[in-house]
Design a protein around this motif. Structure first.
Motif, PDB file in Angstrom:
ATOM      1  N   LEU A   1     -10.138  -2.641   4.841  1.00  0.00           N
ATOM      2  CA  LEU A   1      -9.043  -2.840   3.884  1.00  0.00           C
ATOM      3  C   LEU A   1      -9.563  -3.357   2.547  1.00  0.00           C
ATOM      4  O   LEU A   1      -9.054  -2.976   1.487  1.00  0.00           O
ATOM      5  CB  LEU A   1      -8.013  -3.811   4.471  1.00  0.00           C
TER       6      LEU A   1
ATOM      7  N   ASP B   1      -9.520   1.551  -4.783  1.00  0.00           N
ATOM      8  CA  ASP B   1      -8.288   1.815  -5.533  1.00  0.00           C
ATOM      9  C   ASP B   1      -8.375   1.221  -6.942  1.00  0.00           C
ATOM     10  O   ASP B   1      -7.976   1.861  -7.921  1.00  0.00           O
ATOM     11  CB  ASP B   1      -7.093   1.241  -4.785  1.00  0.00           C
TER      12      ASP B   1
ATOM     13  N   SER C   1      -6.475   8.339   4.806  1.00  0.00           N
ATOM     14  CA  SER C   1      -5.355   8.938   4.076  1.00  0.00           C
ATOM     15  C   SER C   1      -5.590   8.961   2.572  1.00  0.00           C
ATOM     16  O   SER C   1      -4.924   9.702   1.851  1.00  0.00           O
ATOM     17  CB  SER C   1      -4.065   8.169   4.378  1.00  0.00           C
ATOM     18  N   LEU C   2      -6.523   8.152   2.086  1.00  0.00           N
ATOM     19  CA  LEU C   2      -6.813   8.101   0.650  1.00  0.00           C
ATOM     20  C   LEU C   2      -7.701   9.259   0.206  1.00  0.00           C
ATOM     21  O   LEU C   2      -7.936   9.433  -0.991  1.00  0.00           O
ATOM     22  CB  LEU C   2      -7.486   6.772   0.300  1.00  0.00           C
TER      23      LEU C   2
ATOM     24  N   TYR D   1      -5.718   4.400   7.397  1.00  0.00           N
ATOM     25  CA  TYR D   1      -5.266   4.209   6.019  1.00  0.00           C
ATOM     26  C   TYR D   1      -6.340   4.653   5.031  1.00  0.00           C
ATOM     27  O   TYR D   1      -6.049   5.359   4.053  1.00  0.00           O
ATOM     28  CB  TYR D   1      -4.916   2.745   5.791  1.00  0.00           C
TER      29      TYR D   1
ATOM     30  N   ALA E   1     -10.886  -0.365   0.751  1.00  0.00           N
ATOM     31  CA  ALA E   1      -9.801   0.435   0.174  1.00  0.00           C
ATOM     32  C   ALA E   1      -9.270  -0.213  -1.099  1.00  0.00           C
ATOM     33  O   ALA E   1      -8.984   0.479  -2.086  1.00  0.00           O
ATOM     34  CB  ALA E   1      -8.677   0.598   1.197  1.00  0.00           C
TER      35      ALA E   1
ATOM     36  N   GLN F   1      -5.897   1.267  12.635  1.00  0.00           N
ATOM     37  CA  GLN F   1      -4.890   1.446  11.595  1.00  0.00           C
ATOM     38  C   GLN F   1      -5.544   1.407  10.201  1.00  0.00           C
ATOM     39  O   GLN F   1      -5.193   2.207   9.320  1.00  0.00           O
ATOM     40  CB  GLN F   1      -3.827   0.363  11.722  1.00  0.00           C
ATOM     41  N   ALA F   2      -6.475   0.482  10.008  1.00  0.00           N
ATOM     42  CA  ALA F   2      -7.163   0.384   8.719  1.00  0.00           C
ATOM     43  C   ALA F   2      -7.978   1.642   8.447  1.00  0.00           C
ATOM     44  O   ALA F   2      -8.013   2.152   7.318  1.00  0.00           O
ATOM     45  CB  ALA F   2      -8.059  -0.851   8.695  1.00  0.00           C
TER      46      ALA F   2
END
Length: 660
Positions: free
Chosen positions: A558, A565, A605-606, A602, A561, A598-599
């Protein structure tokens, strides 16, 4: 035109007090341009650019042939100028030495010149339009942030500086002109280093830093505020000092050709270069030229020990580096021992002043590195304390690339549309690939109906212009997310992992990438190094990285990410490559395994290109890193296969098996 901050007003450039390394290096290379220029390395806000821009004002003016675009010297009987030949009585004009600044984003056409587009398209004439190198002839060419300049342009500049001329063979133009200039580059090492091959091509290199003395810092601020308040009065206050500098430079330029470099001085230079283990003979030549220039600057007609010493401190430090992570520097005690004295002297009446060697072979016990064989020290409660494993020697890493076709800054990693490279097509001019004449004429030919044509010539309009679309390689943001938990520290695994990451960092350095470093252990993830072009800093942070504790894998992903971002918002063209170094275990906090999945989903998905470097080793493996790679949509790479040599060996074995 604004008044330039005086060279003599820069703290460290006081003629009476003696020039500092930066001021001296700049002066020496103007006395003897054959030295090969100066590279100034230092942190931001250390007056690098201010000093260089002030240098031109203290140089004596030059005579040029009036009207000549290439600044030919009237005393040159055969000037290498496309505007020549010139009559013996051609008018002469005197002008100041030019300081030509080369922007980091300049194109090759802008640097060396090219076809004059307006004349070619409007009148059908083939005429050469000079570039920045022509304008810099007999002056100074200054490149700020030279480490960010594309390598092929740096090569071009250094070749021109070494040869003293530029040859242009392109777009129907065949031109050669003189280009003798002083090349000065400044850079902040935090933004990335020059390749060692290019670093060696600069004659002299100096390191600058802000003074730590409070009185000096206060004087810098005082002078700057006085300049900002009234530039004219401030410059007038230093007019006499500037004139004295100019007079001394003129005297040194006249004397430099008469300075004697004795055989003993030349032998001393050769012994120094051999003792410091520099590559090639460029160091010997540059040191000799700098020593001669220093003697002329001091008003001497013979090179002395002090001249050789000062020259060596400027010409050798950057040539001693053996890999990009070694800090530049020179052992001045060894330098003095090698040089000895000009004449034998009696013993020092005060006796030797050498400090006794401290216990432990001269190394302070506090600073001694922990042995890789030392196990974890027990701490309170019996919990093992973090250990620090050291990396081994880096090796050549396999190439990891970002998927697809990018459009970022030119580099050496992933495929991208760039200003240079293989031509793959054409697009409206402005794509950065240079004019595509054939496609321009083809486009115009289909639009001739209704246009006024003269003498059956093709009538061109701005909308007809087409540029070449070229495919090359781009630099990327390589973000390392490194597992520093206890499972990675087991069985000395972290040493192997650090060696792999160090090898990938070295690869990123050579490919001019931006790098960042995230570590996770215990119950948190930390951004150990925000994205930067200084891989030296990343290597140091990696070396200091302790290992131990639980594995907060979800927190590490995370945080990666979040960093990616933020960097995407800053520079959308800089495509990222995420390198997750872990054994895939997740033990940090409740539901650690589910949260890590889950991380990973995610991050996937980026649309980020990811690679999982599997740190698991030994005969019994759980394969958790393989599962993590599947959740990330990433390539799985065992740590033992990071080496390019291993990949080559596998390919050779496969070919051998097929042949059998």
């Amino acid at each position: 035109m604004p008044v330039q901050y005086p060279f003599a007003a820069v703290v460290g450039c006081d003629l009476d007090a003696g020039l500092d390394d930066m001021g001296l290096a700049l002066v020496l290379t103007t006395i003897s341009p054959e030295i090969g220029g100066v590279l100034v390395r230092g942190e931001k806000g250390t007056a690098k650019s201010t000093t260089v821009r002030g240098l031109a004002a203290v140089l004596p003016p030059i005579d040029v042939v009036a009207g000549d675009r290439f600044s030919s010297d009237p005393r040159d009987r055969a000037p290498l100028s496309p505007d020549g030949p010139f009559a013996a009585d051609a008018p002469v004009e005197t002008r100041p030495v030019r300081l030509v600044e080369l922007p980091v984003g300049a194109t090759e056409d802008r640097v060396i010149g090219s076809l004059h587009l307006e004349r070619a398209l409007s009148a059908g004439q083939v005429e050469y339009e000079p570039g920045l190198l022509a304008r810099a002839h007999r002056g100074i060419l200054y490149v700020d942030e030279v480490n960010l300049l594309h390598d092929h342009l740096v090569d071009l500049l250094l070749d021109a500086a070494a040869m003293g001329r530029v040859s242009v063979e392109r777009d129907g133009v065949s031109v050669e002109h003189a280009a003798r200039f002083v090349l000065i580059g400044t850079m902040n090492p935090e933004e990335g280093e020059l390749r060692p091959q290019l670093l060696d091509r600069f004659g002299l290199t100096v390191e600058v830093a802000a003074p730590r003395d409070a009185a000096l810092r206060a004087e810098v601020v005082r002078r700057r505020m006085a300049y900002d308040a009234d530039p004219d009065d401030f410059a007038a206050a230093y007019a006499d000092a500037e004139a004295a500098l100019t007079a001394r430079v003129v005297a040194a330029q006249e004397l430099v050709g008469q300075v004697e470099l004795t055989d003993s001085a030349l032998l001393a230079i050769a012994e120094l270069c051999a003792a410091f283990d520099v590559d090639g003979l460029r160091a010997d030549i540059v040191t000799a030229r700098a020593a001669v220039a220093h003697a002329a600057w001091e008003g001497r007609d013979r090179v002395t020990r002090e001249d050789v010493r000062r020259a060596a401190t400027l010409s050798l430090p950057h040539r001693r580096r053996r890999n990009p992570f070694d800090a530049p520097g020179l052992d001045e005690d060894l330098l003095d021992d090698l040089l000895g004295d000009d004449e034998p002297e009696g013993p020092d009446p005060d006796g030797p002043d050498d400090d006794p060697e401290p216990p432990g072979g001269g190394q302070d016990p506090v600073d001694q590195p922990a042995s890789a064989e030392d196990g974890p020290e027990p701490s309170g409660g019996g919990t093992p304390a973090p250990t620090t494993e050291r990396a081994g020697a880096p090796y050549r890493a396999r190439l990891l690339t970002v998927r697809g076709l990018g459009a970022g800054t030119a580099g050496r990693r992933s495929r991208a549309v760039t200003a240079s490279g293989r031509r793959t097509g054409a697009a409206p001019l402005g794509s950065g690939g240079g004019l595509h004449l054939v496609e321009t004429l083809r486009t115009a030919a289909g639009r001739q109906a209704g246009r006024d044509r003269v003498d059956a010539r093709v009538a061109l309009r701005p909308g007809d212009l087409r540029g070449a679309v070229r495919e090359g390689r781009e630099a990327n943001l390589v973000l390392f997310c490194v597992d520093a938990s206890g499972s990675m520290a087991a069985r000395k695994r972290m040493g192997q992992v650090k060696t792999a990451v160090l090898s990938l960092l070295l690869d990123a350095y050579r490919r001019r990438d931006k790098v960042g470093l995230i570590t996770f252990r215990g119950d948190r993830a930390d951004l150990a190094l925000p994205p930067t072009r200084s891989v030296d800093v990343a290597a140091r942070r990696l070396e200091e990285l302790p290992a131990g504790g639980r594995t907060p894998l979800a927190e590490g992903l995370l945080e990666a990410a979040h960093v990616l971002d933020r960097e995407r918002r800053r520079d959308p063209r800089l495509r990222p490559l995420l390198v997750v170094v872990t054994d895939g275990r997740a033990t940090g906090g409740p539901d650690a395994v589910a949260r890590s999945r889950q991380a990973a989903a995610y991050v996937a998905s980026l649309g980020i290109t990811s690679v999982v470097v599997d740190g698991e080793s030994g005969p019994l493996r759980l394969g958790l890193a393989v599962a993590l790679a599947e959740h990330l949509g990433a390539e799985h790479l065992p740590v033992a296969e990071v080496s390019a040599e291993v990949l080559t060996g596998v390919a050779r074995s496969a070919r051998g098996g097929r042949a059998a």
